[in-house]
Design a protein around this motif. Structure first.
Motif, PDB file in Angstrom:
ATOM      1  N   SER A   1       0.854  -1.397   0.279  1.00 30.06           N
ATOM      2  CA  SER A   1      -0.089   0.105  -0.052  1.00 30.06           C
ATOM      3  C   SER A   1       0.841   1.176  -0.088  1.00 30.06           C
ATOM      4  O   SER A   1       2.070   1.266   0.159  1.00 30.06           O
ATOM      5  CB  SER A   1      -0.877  -0.111   1.456  1.00 30.06           C
ATOM      6  N   LYS A   2       0.121   2.510  -0.051  1.00 34.02           N
ATOM      7  CA  LYS A   2       0.956   3.801  -0.195  1.00 34.02           C
ATOM      8  C   LYS A   2       1.403   4.143   1.330  1.00 34.02           C
ATOM      9  O   LYS A   2       2.250   4.958   1.494  1.00 34.02           O
ATOM     10  CB  LYS A   2       0.310   4.816  -0.728  1.00 34.02           C
ATOM     11  N   PHE A   3       1.249   3.101   2.458  1.00 35.28           N
ATOM     12  CA  PHE A   3       1.641   3.438   3.728  1.00 35.28           C
ATOM     13  C   PHE A   3       2.968   2.473   4.061  1.00 35.28           C
ATOM     14  O   PHE A   3       3.151   2.386   5.127  1.00 35.28           O
ATOM     15  CB  PHE A   3       0.550   3.238   4.565  1.00 35.28           C
TER      16      PHE A   3
ATOM     17  N   ASN B   1      -7.653  -4.132   5.997  1.00 32.46           N
ATOM     18  CA  ASN B   1      -7.422  -3.002   5.645  1.00 32.46           C
ATOM     19  C   ASN B   1      -5.744  -2.755   5.889  1.00 32.46           C
ATOM     20  O   ASN B   1      -5.057  -3.720   6.136  1.00 32.46           O
ATOM     21  CB  ASN B   1      -7.779  -1.741   7.054  1.00 32.46           C
ATOM     22  N   PRO B   2      -5.224  -1.729   5.356  1.00 29.54           N
ATOM     23  CA  PRO B   2      -3.732  -1.545   5.253  1.00 29.54           C
ATOM     24  C   PRO B   2      -2.802  -1.267   6.455  1.00 29.54           C
ATOM     25  O   PRO B   2      -1.682  -1.259   6.460  1.00 29.54           O
ATOM     26  CB  PRO B   2      -3.640  -0.511   4.162  1.00 29.54           C
ATOM     27  N   PHE B   3      -3.622  -1.271   7.618  1.00 33.95           N
ATOM     28  CA  PHE B   3      -2.961  -0.742   8.863  1.00 33.95           C
ATOM     29  C   PHE B   3      -2.909  -1.918  10.040  1.00 33.95           C
ATOM     30  O   PHE B   3      -2.691  -1.781  10.947  1.00 33.95           O
ATOM     31  CB  PHE B   3      -3.803   0.287   9.323  1.00 33.95           C
TER      32      PHE B   3
ATOM     33  N   VAL C   1     -10.139   3.230  11.173  1.00 40.23           N
ATOM     34  CA  VAL C   1      -9.134   2.882  10.039  1.00 40.23           C
ATOM     35  C   VAL C   1      -9.121   4.409   9.246  1.00 40.23           C
ATOM     36  O   VAL C   1      -7.903   4.633   8.536  1.00 40.23           O
ATOM     37  CB  VAL C   1      -9.855   1.960   9.246  1.00 40.23           C
ATOM     38  N   ASN C   2     -10.326   5.016   8.979  1.00 34.29           N
ATOM     39  CA  ASN C   2     -10.162   6.345   8.244  1.00 34.29           C
ATOM     40  C   ASN C   2      -9.283   7.248   8.798  1.00 34.29           C
ATOM     41  O   ASN C   2      -8.711   8.021   8.137  1.00 34.29           O
ATOM     42  CB  ASN C   2     -11.787   6.820   8.141  1.00 34.29           C
TER      43      ASN C   2
ATOM     44  N   SER D   1      -5.814   6.418   8.243  1.00 38.05           N
ATOM     45  CA  SER D   1      -5.398   6.872   6.829  1.00 38.05           C
ATOM     46  C   SER D   1      -5.245   8.139   6.573  1.00 38.05           C
ATOM     47  O   SER D   1      -4.343   8.699   5.909  1.00 38.05           O
ATOM     48  CB  SER D   1      -6.802   6.275   5.866  1.00 38.05           C
ATOM     49  N   LEU D   2      -5.958   9.213   7.062  1.00 35.91           N
ATOM     50  CA  LEU D   2      -5.988  10.521   7.016  1.00 35.91           C
ATOM     51  C   LEU D   2      -4.671  10.890   7.562  1.00 35.91           C
ATOM     52  O   LEU D   2      -3.854  12.004   7.154  1.00 35.91           O
ATOM     53  CB  LEU D   2      -7.269  11.382   7.488  1.00 35.91           C
TER      54      LEU D   2
ATOM     55  N   ASP E   1      -1.362   9.530   5.991  1.00 32.56           N
ATOM     56  CA  ASP E   1      -1.239  10.177   4.557  1.00 32.56           C
ATOM     57  C   ASP E   1      -0.667  11.457   4.575  1.00 32.56           C
ATOM     58  O   ASP E   1       0.499  12.010   4.009  1.00 32.56           O
ATOM     59  CB  ASP E   1      -2.337  10.245   3.956  1.00 32.56           C
TER      60      ASP E   1
ATOM     61  N   ARG F   1       3.192  11.069   5.650  1.00 36.48           N
ATOM     62  CA  ARG F   1       3.881  10.563   4.390  1.00 36.48           C
ATOM     63  C   ARG F   1       4.187  11.876   3.175  1.00 36.48           C
ATOM     64  O   ARG F   1       5.040  11.840   3.004  1.00 36.48           O
ATOM     65  CB  ARG F   1       3.001   9.739   3.696  1.00 36.48           C
TER      66      ARG F   1
END
Length: 375
Positions: free
Chosen positions: A66-68, A193-195, A203-204, A207-208, A211, A214
């Motif tokens: 993932s991007k994370f 989920n990617p976490f 989770v949301n 993500s925020l 992100d 990052r």
């Protein structure tokens, strides 16, 4: 003379590169070398196993999902080189190999003479007098792939010799100052989920938050909780090799880990004795002893109680960031450093499968000790 030779051989062996006494593994390889691998010894014979039993755990840890996580693309395809015949362990050492496929050592050429603050560059050079700047060499978290592989073998031992119901799951319960609600823990959500988070409601927000870290060239820390279920009572030891002590050592040996808690952990110091004590009673239906709570985290006096073993591990934010930091060169010149290349904005995410693996290795080690002495 013979004694002297043996002593000298031990003297030149790399210290601290071997896990366990009965269930043992030794790993080798560097982040940007041709391959990494390990040799696992002490595996009982006639356990059914193949690469297909190990690969799913490696896939969960693999980079670039993932991007994370780091965008380094490593398939991490494991090969069993020895110790298995006709689909069963032979009781001899199992040798495992993973080839590195996506090394980009040039990413580190600009910082090869600079020490990255917060990394092991400086201390590694102080100890060995040589620095592998290609991603940290042996001090890189690349070696944790072999921990996961060894952990998959440990799981097979536990599932075969204790119960197929043995379960070890790790979930990210905090990133930065954002905390999941562990009352919402669902095993199925962890891989959804990617976490690696067991609480879908957070989770949301994760993500925020990540992100933003990052995109700004920074990073974040994380806390992982690991739960081992259906481990019988009586595994461990009461003095130096407490189950809790070996769990803590195993977790602290993982790259970027800064703290470990078992059960209530540090919070136990805030409780009164009547609150912290897990009361014991007899279940009238089963006739078995049960506990009213689990403040101890499944370990009492260094020995498993039969309850869920609960461990929490804190990962620091990685120092491989795009923000300039003060440092020095190998020659002692003061300078600044920016770490370019492919890096995890939160190393704790891919730490979840590694924590699971290390707990599995500790439990397999103590199970085999228990069998040897008490069964």
């Amino acid at each position: 003379m013979v004694i002297l030779r043996i002593t000298m051989m031990e003297f030149y062996k790399m210290s601290g590169n071997l896990f366990g006494t009965l269930f043992q593994y030794i790993s080798w390889g560097e982040s940007h070398g041709p391959a990494i691998g390990c040799v696992v010894d002490g595996v009982p014979p006639r356990i059914e196993i193949s690469e297909a039993d190990i690969q799913p755990y490696l896939d969960r840890r693999a980079p670039g999902q993932s991007k994370f996580t780091t965008q380094r693309k490593e398939p991490d395809q494991v090969k069993i080189m020895s110790g298995v015949f006709e689909g069963q362990t032979t009781g001899t050492p199992m040798s495992l190999l993973i080839e590195n496929k996506d090394q980009r050592s040039k990413d580190y050429s600009e910082i090869k003479d600079k020490y990255r603050p917060g990394h092991a560059d400086y201390t590694y050079d102080q100890k060995y007098g040589i620095r592998d700047y290609r991603g940290g060499g042996r001090s890189s978290a690349r070696e944790t792939a072999m921990r996961v592989a060894a952990g998959a073998i440990a799981r097979k031992i536990l599932e075969t010799q204790i119960s197929k119901d043995v379960s070890i799951r790790a979930g990210v319960v905090q990133i930065g100052d954002l905390k999941a609600d562990t009352k919402n823990w669902k095993d199925d959500e962890i891989d959804n989920n990617p976490f690696f988070c067991p609480d879908a409601d957070i989770v949301n927000a994760f993500s925020l938050y990540l992100d933003d870290k990052r995109k700004s060239g920074s990073s974040a820390g994380a806390i992982i909780e690991i739960r081992a279920r259906n481990i019988p009572a009586g595994i461990g030891a009461p003095v130096y090799d407490k189950l809790s002590a070996d769990i803590a050592k195993a977790m602290m040996s993982i790259n970027a880990v800064k703290a470990v808690e078992i059960g209530e952990g540090f919070h136990a110091a805030e409780l009164g004795g009547e609150e912290n004590a897990d009361q014991i009673y007899i279940n009238k239906d089963t006739g078995e002893a049960e506990f009213s709570s689990n403040h101890a985290g499944g370990v009492l006096g260094g020995i498993s109680s039969g309850q869920d073993i609960i461990v929490r591990v804190a990962f620091k934010p990685t120092s491989s960031i795009l923000k300039p930091r003060d440092t020095i060169t190998k020659n002692g010149t003061e300078t600044q450093i920016i770490t370019k290349g492919r890096h995890d904005p939160c190393v704790g995410l891919r730490g979840a499968p590694v924590c699971e693996a290390m707990l599995a290795c500790v439990l397999a080690e103590h199970w085999l000790r228990h069998k040897a002495q008490c069964l």
